[in-house]
Scaffold this motif. Structure first.
Motif, PDB file in Angstrom:
ATOM      1  N   ASP A 560       0.842  -1.193   0.000  1.00 59.98           N
ATOM      2  CA  ASP A 560       0.000   0.000   0.000  1.00 59.98           C
ATOM      3  C   ASP A 560       0.878   1.245   0.000  1.00 59.98           C
ATOM      4  OD1 ASP A 560      -2.197  -1.603   0.014  1.00 59.98           O
ATOM      5  OD2 ASP A 560      -2.556  -1.451   2.163  1.00 59.98           O
ATOM      6  N   VAL A 561       0.671   2.103  -0.992  1.00 62.35           N
ATOM      7  CA  VAL A 561       1.577   3.222  -1.264  1.00 62.35           C
ATOM      8  C   VAL A 561       0.778   4.512  -1.402  1.00 62.35           C
ATOM      9  CG1 VAL A 561       3.309   4.136  -2.857  1.00 62.35           C
ATOM     10  CG2 VAL A 561       3.165   1.671  -2.452  1.00 62.35           C
ATOM     11  N   LYS A 562       1.263   5.598  -0.769  1.00 65.40           N
ATOM     12  CA  LYS A 562       0.659   6.910  -0.994  1.00 65.40           C
ATOM     13  C   LYS A 562       1.270   7.591  -2.203  1.00 65.40           C
ATOM     14  CE  LYS A 562       1.515  10.590   1.655  1.00 65.40           C
ATOM     15  NZ  LYS A 562       1.432  11.569   2.769  1.00 65.40           N
ATOM     16  N   TRP A 563       2.588   7.686  -2.220  1.00 67.04           N
ATOM     17  CA  TRP A 563       3.263   8.362  -3.322  1.00 67.04           C
ATOM     18  C   TRP A 563       3.625   7.342  -4.392  1.00 67.04           C
ATOM     19  CZ3 TRP A 563       6.376  10.808   1.086  1.00 67.04           C
ATOM     20  CH2 TRP A 563       5.749  11.981   1.518  1.00 67.04           C
ATOM     21  N   LYS A 564       2.839   7.332  -5.460  1.00 67.07           N
ATOM     22  CA  LYS A 564       3.153   6.466  -6.591  1.00 67.07           C
ATOM     23  C   LYS A 564       4.150   7.212  -7.455  1.00 67.07           C
ATOM     24  CE  LYS A 564      -0.961   6.485  -6.057  1.00 67.07           C
ATOM     25  NZ  LYS A 564      -1.853   6.931  -4.933  1.00 67.07           N
ATOM     26  N   ALA A 565       5.414   7.034  -7.161  1.00 66.07           N
ATOM     27  CA  ALA A 565       6.459   7.860  -7.760  1.00 66.07           C
ATOM     28  C   ALA A 565       7.593   6.982  -8.270  1.00 66.07           C
ATOM     29  CB  ALA A 565       6.994   8.869  -6.750  1.00 66.07           C
ATOM     30  N   THR A 566       8.319   7.498  -9.257  1.00 65.20           N
ATOM     31  CA  THR A 566       9.415   6.735  -9.849  1.00 65.20           C
ATOM     32  C   THR A 566      10.637   6.675  -8.949  1.00 65.20           C
ATOM     33  OG1 THR A 566      10.115   8.729 -11.031  1.00 65.20           O
ATOM     34  CG2 THR A 566       8.675   7.197 -12.202  1.00 65.20           C
ATOM     35  N   ASP A 567      10.635   7.382  -7.824  1.00 68.41           N
ATOM     36  CA  ASP A 567      11.735   7.269  -6.871  1.00 68.41           C
ATOM     37  C   ASP A 567      11.294   6.592  -5.572  1.00 68.41           C
ATOM     38  OD1 ASP A 567      10.176   9.331  -5.970  1.00 68.41           O
ATOM     39  OD2 ASP A 567      11.770  10.816  -5.864  1.00 68.41           O
ATOM     40  N   VAL A 568      10.106   5.989  -5.558  1.00 69.54           N
ATOM     41  CA  VAL A 568       9.655   5.215  -4.406  1.00 69.54           C
ATOM     42  C   VAL A 568       9.905   3.743  -4.711  1.00 69.54           C
ATOM     43  CG1 VAL A 568       7.688   4.557  -2.979  1.00 69.54           C
ATOM     44  CG2 VAL A 568       7.955   6.930  -3.711  1.00 69.54           C
ATOM     45  N   PRO A 636      -6.103   0.415  -9.358  1.00 77.59           N
ATOM     46  CA  PRO A 636      -7.311  -0.214  -8.778  1.00 77.59           C
ATOM     47  C   PRO A 636      -7.081  -0.638  -7.329  1.00 77.59           C
ATOM     48  CG  PRO A 636      -6.882  -1.056 -10.991  1.00 77.59           C
ATOM     49  CD  PRO A 636      -5.684  -0.234 -10.607  1.00 77.59           C
ATOM     50  N   GLY A 637      -8.127  -0.468  -6.520  1.00 74.23           N
ATOM     51  CA  GLY A 637      -8.042  -0.825  -5.107  1.00 74.23           C
ATOM     52  C   GLY A 637      -7.667   0.325  -4.206  1.00 74.23           C
ATOM     53  N   THR A 638      -7.590   1.543  -4.749  1.00 72.71           N
ATOM     54  CA  THR A 638      -7.255   2.719  -3.938  1.00 72.71           C
ATOM     55  C   THR A 638      -8.301   2.929  -2.842  1.00 72.71           C
ATOM     56  OG1 THR A 638      -6.068   3.807  -5.746  1.00 72.71           O
ATOM     57  CG2 THR A 638      -6.970   5.227  -4.024  1.00 72.71           C
ATOM     58  N   TYR A 639      -7.848   3.304  -1.651  1.00 76.58           N
ATOM     59  CA  TYR A 639      -8.770   3.465  -0.525  1.00 76.58           C
ATOM     60  C   TYR A 639      -8.317   4.608   0.373  1.00 76.58           C
ATOM     61  CZ  TYR A 639      -5.231   1.042   2.317  1.00 76.58           C
ATOM     62  OH  TYR A 639      -4.069   0.698   2.966  1.00 76.58           O
ATOM     63  N   ARG A 640      -9.239   5.044   1.263  1.00 76.67           N
ATOM     64  CA  ARG A 640      -8.954   6.106   2.218  1.00 76.67           C
ATOM     65  C   ARG A 640      -8.237   5.519   3.433  1.00 76.67           C
ATOM     66  NH1 ARG A 640     -14.254  10.150   2.450  1.00 76.67           N
ATOM     67  NH2 ARG A 640     -14.372  10.556   0.193  1.00 76.67           N
ATOM     68  N   ALA A 693       5.477   2.643   5.776  1.00 78.80           N
ATOM     69  CA  ALA A 693       6.331   2.914   4.626  1.00 78.80           C
ATOM     70  C   ALA A 693       5.580   3.627   3.512  1.00 78.80           C
ATOM     71  CB  ALA A 693       6.921   1.605   4.106  1.00 78.80           C
ATOM     72  N   TYR A 694       6.356   4.138   2.560  1.00 78.76           N
ATOM     73  CA  TYR A 694       5.879   4.654   1.283  1.00 78.76           C
ATOM     74  C   TYR A 694       4.954   5.863   1.414  1.00 78.76           C
ATOM     75  CZ  TYR A 694       7.500  -0.088   0.549  1.00 78.76           C
ATOM     76  OH  TYR A 694       8.243  -1.245   0.585  1.00 78.76           O
ATOM     77  N   GLY A 695       5.265   6.694   2.412  1.00 78.32           N
ATOM     78  CA  GLY A 695       4.534   7.933   2.575  1.00 78.32           C
ATOM     79  C   GLY A 695       3.267   7.829   3.373  1.00 78.32           C
ATOM     80  N   ALA A 696       2.834   6.626   3.749  1.00 79.13           N
ATOM     81  CA  ALA A 696       1.619   6.471   4.534  1.00 79.13           C
ATOM     82  C   ALA A 696       1.810   7.070   5.919  1.00 79.13           C
ATOM     83  CB  ALA A 696       1.239   5.001   4.644  1.00 79.13           C
ATOM     84  N   ALA A 697       0.719   7.588   6.495  1.00 75.88           N
ATOM     85  CA  ALA A 697       0.787   8.158   7.836  1.00 75.88           C
ATOM     86  C   ALA A 697       1.059   7.064   8.859  1.00 75.88           C
ATOM     87  CB  ALA A 697      -0.521   8.866   8.164  1.00 75.88           C
ATOM     88  N   ALA A 698       1.530   7.471  10.030  1.00 78.13           N
ATOM     89  CA  ALA A 698       1.823   6.525  11.101  1.00 78.13           C
ATOM     90  C   ALA A 698       0.553   5.798  11.532  1.00 78.13           C
ATOM     91  CB  ALA A 698       2.446   7.252  12.282  1.00 78.13           C
ATOM     92  N   VAL A 699       0.746   4.686  12.214  1.00 77.78           N
ATOM     93  CA  VAL A 699      -0.370   3.861  12.659  1.00 77.78           C
ATOM     94  C   VAL A 699      -1.176   4.580  13.734  1.00 77.78           C
ATOM     95  CG1 VAL A 699      -0.915   1.715  13.906  1.00 77.78           C
ATOM     96  CG2 VAL A 699       0.807   1.716  12.080  1.00 77.78           C
ATOM     97  N   ASP A 700      -2.499   4.395  13.704  1.00 76.57           N
ATOM     98  CA  ASP A 700      -3.376   4.867  14.775  1.00 76.57           C
ATOM     99  C   ASP A 700      -3.248   3.899  15.946  1.00 76.57           C
ATOM    100  OD1 ASP A 700      -5.371   5.670  16.473  1.00 76.57           O
ATOM    101  OD2 ASP A 700      -6.976   5.652  14.984  1.00 76.57           O
ATOM    102  N   ALA A 701      -2.616   4.344  17.034  1.00 73.66           N
ATOM    103  CA  ALA A 701      -2.314   3.469  18.158  1.00 73.66           C
ATOM    104  C   ALA A 701      -3.338   3.573  19.287  1.00 73.66           C
ATOM    105  CB  ALA A 701      -0.919   3.776  18.694  1.00 73.66           C
TER     106      ALA A 701
END
Length: 1002
Positions: A560-568, A636-640, A693-701
């Protein structure tokens, strides 16, 4: 997370008990302080001014007002635009339209609707009013109370704005039909936008029913140029930071030394310069579609009772589209430029021209798609049988939602070698060009330039100017040839030179709010010589907001990736336990090689007043307006995915009582009162857990719940001295309070990350922290102030008055924004660097003071001069110096944030028979936008602005009129700078707009 939104039984019982204790229960209910207006029975510019003068004269505190010239005809584009004509009111604009406002320099302003709380969709989490979602045609006028009485709702430090809608009994008996249709033309967009409104009313003397609806569409030019990002994307460069410069670099050869580069050639390496992450110029348009409806029923029940039921519903779609050019070094160095024009200010050198040698020139496209909906309901029982007791019982319910989704694309012109990604690994079968890449790799942008192209961005003139597009794009950072020579302009003009570099959706939110109010107000009148009446009341309210902030994550090769980038690179980014994807030897890349030609490309050549930029290509931002569908189509499969540090719930429950004594003796009259407030605050925050990883926000603890009790006693005194029939002296004192913006209580720490693209770095291709926000602290106290007012008013006729007022506001507790340096971990959990964090802090107190001068003059009222017959003016000036306690870089005292010291309004009007005309000028001096913007120092300012609007209408007969309106005739720009006027930050450029239409009333 969930907070109960049910009214407390204990407090409801207390409210009912108080009603009973008030004596004689229901009959004593009093209408609020708000005067009962009937503005719609008179029309025209003069009549509207006469209404405003009468409201001010009859008020029991310091009040100013605006009134509609006719049904559905407030004099400006938005309610905010109209309110700026009142002395002491300062507004901000978005895409040229008035949105948010201050009173006397502070945004802590309470908004009420017909005298009671209103839940606006565009101010769900903020105290500052924002009326951009409300069609102005639904309102008959508005009042601004600058000195408060005990019977007014608490919640505004410097004032209360009370919006007035039409009610059935405002109209003559029988049927009334009124409507208008018009089109508005923008000089830059060259679009013609429709607008229409309709009001139907039936009044049988005992029963009245009214329905009104308004619909507006607007396409607004909103050009942007300057800093890429905001104040947090700025820094400083020392002359010893130029380690990348070689001795044979032709540009710096005469200034090069072993220790650095003597940028200003003054013989030392002691200077520092303001630096930007990047420079941009965007073609930007904002599309707004507003719809509002108002339904009201008014019934005379007999025996002094009146029932009012009404609903106000609003709906706004607000889409911001931008596409343009950005030049940066991709966060690799602050010293990626030469200051070819600079000015020494002692502790820092400002830069007027940047000549850059950055890695990246890109085409940038984005959309910000926002919706806002609100429903406000009022049920009101009034009693007045002509006896000593009068009063009102009201129930209010409000619901509002606001949602915003962003999407952006970085489309690179560089081939990626500049940050080590010209060849990346992808799964077998991925479409692309291998070229000279190894097996399993594809070129990320096979048509891109090879070098470090040099551009110049000159901010020294009235408008930014770019140059250097004829330079060879295939030269190394120190000027050596890197392949065939080709100009930057050639690359920009070739759609095959572009490929998608990054694609993301972040900083999104979905907000919901509710408001419930039950209140009782009573008044008992006396026949005594001094005490004329006692007002009393009790009010119970609950306001709750659920703020859900999120990013869109997409599954890419199982991760699961936030930044779909060529340097990720899907190698886990150093985060323990993170998903990885590869072929067993090499890791795959998140951003798939995608030519711009496959992404709805458009050509752009219009950047407003910015000069020098050739035609370029970009993704059509309108193709992304359905953000989630667009991302789903590509991934496909993008989610909030929740952003825990920015998501929160806040509930504020308030029980208040007041008593107010009205008195009169001789020439003096007034009121004294006390309002007691018992508030319970509940804040639910998310505990921020482990990094992802990959730009996602930290876990809700998990959740953190804070509960606080906030109690206040707010006394007020208003005195009025009728020195003569036409001369009134007023004096007032009040203690006021206002809650915080809810994010200042609820939001947590939310770091921002960027990819480290420096191949020599230990964190190469990992996400490193670059800054962030830490706005929320549930222990912060609300705003508190003590207000003093003195005013002198002279009335010269039905529509004419002169006034002068002095105010002094001692702000004892307030919140200010700023930036501080914090050592934070990169996304792998290791602390390596200190970064700027925007935050809210408790201020130590400050003072706002000033003078307001106002003149409303209809020359026919006091002059018998034929050539001035039908002419009038509405003019005011506000002088409002303030002291925030902050200091600038040279030690100078700084004012309160968002306060302009000087505000001038001048409206000239003419009315003669069927012809009416007006021209309006508004000036606002510079204002502080934010403190400590660059690494803990430096103030962001907005330059003075001056807007000119005009309107003319002609009554064809008693029923039909035609009109022409013009707004922002001079096409004003809004320019921002950092600390010194010659350190340009950014600029918004708005268009002139012209409206032509027809209005009819039967």
């Amino acid at each position: 997370m969930k907070v109960s939104h049910v009214l407390s039984k204990k407090r409801l019982a207390a409210c009912v008990s108080a009603i009973a204790v008030g004596g004689t229960a229901l009959p004593a209910l009093a209408q609020l302080d708000t005067p009962q207006l009937e503005e719609v029975v008179v029309t025209g510019v003069r009549a509207a001014q006469e209404n405003s003068v009468n409201i001010k004269r009859d008020a029991d505190s310091v009040v100013d007002a605006i009134s509609a010239e006719d049904i559905g005809k407030l004099p400006d584009v938005t309610i905010t635009d109209s309110l700026q004509r009142i002395s002491g009111v300062q507004i901000r604009r978005s895409a040229g339209e008035g949105t948010a406002l201050n009173i006397r320099g502070l945004p802590q302003v309470l908004t009420t609707l017909n005298g009671e709380s209103y839940l606006g969709a565009n101010s769900l989490t903020t105290v500052q009013p924002n009326y951009s979602d409300i069609p102005s045609q639904l309102f008959s006028g508005a009042e601004v109370a600058k000195s408060q009485t005990a019977s007014m709702n608490a919640g505004g430090i410097t004032g209360i704005v009370d919006l007035h809608t039409y009610r059935p009994f405002d109209f003559d008996e029988g049927f009334t039909v009124s409507g208008a249709i018009n089109g508005t033309y923008g000089t830059e967009t060259e679009e013609t936008d429709p607008s229409a409104n309709l009001l139907l009313n039936w009044n049988s003397d005992r029963v009245g029913v009214m329905a009104a609806i308004s619909h507006q569409e607007a396409t607004l030019a909103n050009y942007y140029s300057g800093v890429m990002g905001d104040g947090g994307w700025t820094g400083f460069t020392n002359e010893t930071d130029y380690g990348w410069v070689s001795p044979d670099n032709a540009q710096f050869a005469d200034r090069y030394t072993d220790g650095g580069v003597d940028i200003n050639n003054d013989g030392d390496l002691d200077d520092r310069y303001w630096a930007y992450v990047g420079h941009t110029a965007y073609n930007r348009e904002t599309e707004r579609e507003r719809t509002g409806a108002n339904l009201a029923v008014q019934v005379d029940l007999g025996a002094g009772f009146e029932l009012v039921a009404e609903a106000l519903v609003t709906d706004l779609e607000d889409n911001d589209f931008q596409v343009g050019i950005a030049n940066s070094d991709k966060w690799q160095s602050w010293s990626w430029y030469d200051a070819t024009q600079s000015t020494d200010h002692g502790n820092v050198n400002t830069v007027q021209e940047y000549t850059t040698s950055g890695r990246r020139i890109k085409s940038y496209s984005s959309v910000q798609a926002q919706t806002a909906e609100s429903q406000n309901y009022n049920l009101e029982l009034n009693y007045d049988n002509g006896g000593d007791f009068t009063g009102a019982l009201r129930l209010i319910h409000g619901e509002a939602e606001q949602e915003r989704l962003n999407s952006y694309t970085d489309v690179d012109l560089a081939n990626g070698s500049q940050w080590g990604v010209e060849c990346q690994y992808y799964p077998d079968g991925t479409a692309g060009v291998q070229g000279d890449c190894a097996d399993g790799q594809l070129q990320t942008n096979p048509g891109g330039y090879l070098g470090y192209p040099q551009l110049s961005i000159d901010y020294s003139g009235d408008n930014p100017s770019w140059s250097g597009f004829d330079n060879n794009a295939n030269l190394s950072i120190n000027g050596e040839s890197m392949g065939d020579a080709r100009t930057i302009a050639d690359y920009l003009g070739d759609v095959n030179s572009y490929a998608l570099g990054a694609f993301a959706s972040e900083n999104n939110f979905s907000r919901e709010g509710e408001l419930d109010v039950a209140r009782f107000d009573g008044e008992y009148r006396f026949d005594g010589n001094f005490l004329t009446s006692i007002e009393f009341g009790v009010r119970l309210s609950e306001r709750s907001v659920d703020n859900f902030e999120f990013d869109l994550l997409s599954p890419v090769n199982g991760c699961d990736v936030k930044w779909k980038a060529t340097d990720v690179v899907l190698n886990g980014g150093g985060v323990d336990g993170a998903c990885v994807a590869g072929d067993g030897e090499n890791f795959y890349t998140a951003g798939v090689p995608t030519p711009l030609a496959d992404l709805n490309p458009i050509q752009v050549s219009d950047f407003g007043s910015v000069s020098g930029i050739p035609t370029l290509w970009g993704v059509d931002p309108r193709a992304m307006v359905d953000v989630e569908a667009y991302h789903e189509a590509l991934y496909p499969g993008t989610y909030r995915s929740i952003f825990p540090g920015r998501s929160y719930e806040v509930e504020l429950e308030e029980l208040s009582y007041y008593a107010k004594a009205n008195f009169e003796t001789g020439i003096m009259s007034g009121n004294f009162g006390l309002r007691a407030i018992d508030s319970d605050l509940t804040v639910l925050q998310n505990q921020v857990g482990a990094a992802q990883a990959y730009g996602a926000a930290a876990v809700d603890a998990g959740d953190i719940t804070t509960e606080r009790s906030l109690d206040y006693l707010l006394p007020s005194l208003n005195l009025r001295f009728d020195l003569s029939d036409d001369l009134i002296l007023r004096a007032s004192y009040a203690q006021t309070m206002a809650p915080l913006d809810l994010a200042q209580w609820g939001a947590g720490l939310s770091p921002n990350y960027v990819i480290d693209s420096n191949p020599d770095s230990d964190t190469y291709n990992q996400f490193i922290v670059s800054g962030g926000n830490a706005d929320g602290n549930p222990e912060l106290d609300p705003w508190e102030a003590t207000n003093y007012d003195i005013s002198l008013e002279y009335y010269m006729g039905g529509a004419s008055s002169l006034s002068v007022g002095w105010f002094y506001i001692d702000v004892e507790s307030f919140i200010e924004s700023g930036t501080l340096q914090m050592e934070l971990p990169d996304q792998d959990g290791v602390v390596r660097r200190s970064v700027p964090i925007s935050t809210s802090v408790q201020g130590d107190g400050g003072v706002l003071k000033g003078v307001e001068l106002a003149a409303k003059l209809a020359f026919d009222d006091f002059l018998d001069v034929p050539m001035l017959s039908g002419f009038g003016i509405d003019a005011n000036y506000t002088y409002s110096p303030s002291e925030s306690g902050n200091q600038g870089m040279d030690g100078q005292e700084l004012p309160f944030q968002d306060n302009s010291e000087d505000v001038v309004n001048l409206v000239g009007w003419y009315e003669n028979g069927p012809l009416q005309a007006r021209i309006a000028y508004n000036y606002r001096s510079e204002r502080v936008v934010g403190f400590n913007q660059t690494w803990g120092e430096g103030t962001l300012w907005q330059e003075p602005t001056a807007y000119v609007d005009a309107s003319v209408s002609y009554d064809i007969n008693d029923y039909v009129s035609v009109f022409l309106n013009a707004s922002n005739i001079t096409e004003e720009k809004e320019t921002y700078y950092l600390e010194y006027e010659d350190q340009f930050a950014w600029q918004y450029e708005y268009e002139a707009r012209y409206t032509m239409g027809v209005r009819a009333t039967f």
